[in-house]
Motif scaffolding. Structure first.
Motif, short mmCIF file in Angstrom:
data_model
loop_
_atom_site.label_atom_id
_atom_site.label_comp_id
_atom_site.label_asym_id
_atom_site.label_seq_id
_atom_site.Cartn_x
_atom_site.Cartn_y
_atom_site.Cartn_z
N VAL A 260 0.85 -1.18 0.00
CA VAL A 260 0.00 0.00 0.00
C VAL A 260 0.89 1.24 0.00
N LYS A 261 0.54 2.22 -0.80
CA LYS A 261 1.38 3.41 -0.92
C LYS A 261 1.24 4.30 0.30
N ILE A 262 2.39 4.84 0.74
CA ILE A 262 2.40 5.85 1.81
C ILE A 262 2.32 7.20 1.12
N VAL A 263 1.15 7.82 1.17
CA VAL A 263 0.91 9.02 0.38
C VAL A 263 1.60 10.23 1.00
N ASN A 264 1.45 10.42 2.29
CA ASN A 264 2.01 11.60 2.97
C ASN A 264 3.26 11.20 3.73
N CYS A 265 4.41 11.37 3.08
CA CYS A 265 5.68 10.89 3.65
C CYS A 265 6.42 11.97 4.43
N SER A 266 6.02 13.22 4.28
CA SER A 266 6.74 14.32 4.92
C SER A 266 5.79 15.21 5.69
N PRO A 267 6.27 15.86 6.75
CA PRO A 267 5.40 16.75 7.53
C PRO A 267 5.01 18.00 6.75
N THR A 268 3.90 18.59 7.15
CA THR A 268 3.43 19.85 6.58
C THR A 268 3.11 20.80 7.74
N PRO A 269 2.94 22.10 7.47
CA PRO A 269 2.60 23.02 8.56
C PRO A 269 1.33 22.63 9.31
N SER A 270 0.33 22.11 8.60
CA SER A 270 -0.92 21.73 9.27
C SER A 270 -0.83 20.35 9.91
N ARG A 271 0.11 19.51 9.45
CA ARG A 271 0.30 18.17 10.00
C ARG A 271 1.79 17.96 10.28
N PRO A 272 2.30 18.59 11.32
CA PRO A 272 3.75 18.61 11.55
C PRO A 272 4.36 17.27 11.94
N LEU A 273 3.54 16.31 12.34
CA LEU A 273 4.09 15.03 12.79
C LEU A 273 3.99 13.93 11.73
N GLN A 274 3.26 14.15 10.67
CA GLN A 274 3.02 13.08 9.71
C GLN A 274 4.29 12.72 8.95
N GLY A 275 4.31 11.50 8.42
CA GLY A 275 5.40 11.08 7.56
C GLY A 275 6.21 9.93 8.14
N LEU A 276 7.35 9.69 7.51
CA LEU A 276 8.28 8.63 7.91
C LEU A 276 9.38 9.23 8.77
N TRP A 277 9.65 8.57 9.90
CA TRP A 277 10.64 9.05 10.86
C TRP A 277 11.55 7.90 11.28
N LYS A 278 12.71 8.25 11.83
CA LYS A 278 13.64 7.25 12.33
C LYS A 278 14.08 7.65 13.73
N GLY A 279 14.29 6.66 14.57
CA GLY A 279 14.70 6.94 15.93
C GLY A 279 15.32 5.73 16.59
N ILE A 280 16.21 5.95 17.55
CA ILE A 280 16.85 4.88 18.30
C ILE A 280 15.87 4.37 19.36
N CYS A 281 15.56 3.07 19.32
CA CYS A 281 14.60 2.48 20.25
C CYS A 281 15.30 2.09 21.55
N ASP A 282 14.50 1.61 22.50
CA ASP A 282 15.09 1.23 23.79
C ASP A 282 16.00 0.02 23.69
N ASP A 283 15.93 -0.74 22.58
CA ASP A 283 16.87 -1.84 22.37
C ASP A 283 18.13 -1.36 21.64
N MET A 284 18.28 -0.04 21.47
CA MET A 284 19.43 0.61 20.85
C MET A 284 19.55 0.29 19.36
N LYS A 285 18.46 -0.15 18.73
CA LYS A 285 18.43 -0.36 17.29
C LYS A 285 17.64 0.76 16.64
N LEU A 286 17.97 1.06 15.39
CA LEU A 286 17.26 2.11 14.69
C LEU A 286 15.91 1.59 14.24
N GLY A 287 14.86 2.30 14.62
CA GLY A 287 13.51 1.94 14.22
C GLY A 287 12.96 2.93 13.22
#
Length: 424
Positions: A260-287
């Protein structure tokens, strides 16, 4: 002599041909068909493949791919424009839908795919976090869609993700599997093995024998009889049977996959949290995380994983039905909740707290996923305060999240820029 301020009308037919073609290249195919009916001259001009259709292909796709190399340069530009317009729907990010039957010890089908233009093909890459422990995101090519000299679509899958060089006909290595990539609308496609082909588009021995000896797919009994006696009498028959069994075993490994296509991949002013993100999880792996807004203003975050574990890639990390932020300055209680937490960072990252442009600008209340997915479990066993959490948005637009029952914050960074460009 006309006054300087008067405008002069010039008929379109008086423009040079290259100017006419450049202007007409902005029309849609249906508009071109309608315009070609206006005169015999324009009908001839618009149906000359090396003129208008070359202009169309070059204007729309010339900066993205090498249009002269598709199909070894043997297909018409009119046909090429139609096919490339269809393949353009593939460009972007896709997530696998539902559980996979293909995950085993040898390979794991990608949860997240990214399609880009190649020189004479569209290339799909598995997107995953680096195993180095940092914020690097890895793109590994695993799926190619190209054209043959007749303009027919060819698709190849590399389960081992080892192929790095790919030509326009896909004849590179024996490890590729011929598949079909079938688009259903603009936001869904299916990958399934093409049963008529073996590795790298080579027709199976059994099919070629039947075609030559029988000439049709009927009379199945005669084909099977020929194959049986040929294998019994041929010195290479035993080896052929072993090879066929190995091919059949390999074929059974691959099951149909839906994306399924991810249509909104980046944040916008009205939706600042939307999109694809990366972060270090509590198991110290990149999620990798996908944050999406619903139609009524709610927000849900899911972690995308290449794993066959229960709920992986499906179970939301947090959610909220109210996306109203609390602006800075924060209350003393909220400031303490934030200050008392540690930020999960890669081992090599600086131990400094937050940079100046990452100071908290506002917060959002969220909830843990269990009271959304398993409400009975949440009501009976989970303390209400423990499922509450916060999103802390920083001045640079990034954010972190955490829950009251935990003592850390998972800081997220964007994966994409302008929806399709990935930071690798």
């Amino acid at each position: 002599m006309n006054p300087p301020n008067d405008t002069v009308s010039i008929p379109f037919s008086d423009f040079p041909e290259d100017v006419q073609l450049s202007i007409l290249s902005f029309l849609t195919p249906s508009e071109i068909t309608a315009f070609s009916c206006t005169s015999k001259r324009f009908n001839s001009l618009l149906n000359t493949d090396s003129k208008l259709w070359f202009f169309l292909c070059d204007r729309k796709f010339g900066s993205k791919t090498q249009i002269n190399k598709w199909g070894s340069g043997k297909i018409s530009y009119k046909r090429l424009f139609k096919v490339l317009s269809e393949l353009e729907n593939l460009i972007g990010f896709w997530r696998r839908s539902g559980p996979s039957k293909n995950d085993d010890d040898d390979f794991v089908t990608p949860r997240l795919l990214c399609f880009d233009w190649g020189p004479c093909y569209v290339i799909g890459s598995r997107v995953s976090g680096s195993k180095s422990g940092g914020y690097d995101v890895v793109k590994v090519p695993c799926l190619w869609v190209c054209l043959d000299s007749e303009g027919e679509r060819l698709s190849f899958l590399d389960l081992n993700c080892k192929v790095r060089v790919f030509d326009d006909l896909g004849c590179v290595e024996d490890e590729l599997i011929r598949v079909g990539v079938n688009l259903t609308g603009r936001f869904h496609f299916v990958v399934e093995e093409n049963v008529c082909f073996d590795k790298v588009g080579v027709v199976e021995d059994t099919m070629s024998v039947r075609d030559k000896m029988i000439g049709s797919v009927g009379n199945q009994l005669m084909a099977d009889m020929y194959q049986y006696f040929a294998n019994r009498t041929s010195p290479a028959g035993e080896r052929w049977l072993r090879r066929q069994k190995r091919k059949e075993k390999e074929r059974k490994k691959w099951e149909r996959e839906h994306y399924v296509k991810i249509v909104n991949c980046s944040p916008t002013p009205s939706r600042p949290l939307q999109g694809l993100w990366k972060g270090i999880c509590d198991d110290m792996k990149l999620g990798l995380y996908l944050v999406a807004y619903d139609e009524i203003g709610g927000i849900a975050c899911r972690r995308i994983e290449d794993s066959s574990k229960p709920f992986s890639g499906f179970f939301p990390m947090f959610w909220t039905s109210n996306a109203t932020f609390i602006e800075s300055p924060l209350s003393p209680e909220e400031q303490y909740i934030y200050d008392s937490r540690t930020h999960i960072r890669p081992p090599e990252a600086s131990s400094d707290h937050i940079h100046g442009d990452e100071a908290v600008s506002r917060i959002l209340y969220i909830k843990l996923s269990c009271d959304l997915v398993i409400p009975d479990f949440a009501d009976a066993y989970v303390n209400t305060q423990q499922v509450e959490g916060r999103i802390w948005q920083y001045g640079n637009g990034t954010f972190g999240f955490g829950f009251l029952r935990d003592g850390h914050i998972v800081d997220l960074k964007p994966i994409t820029r302008n929806d399709n460009n990935i930071e690798t």
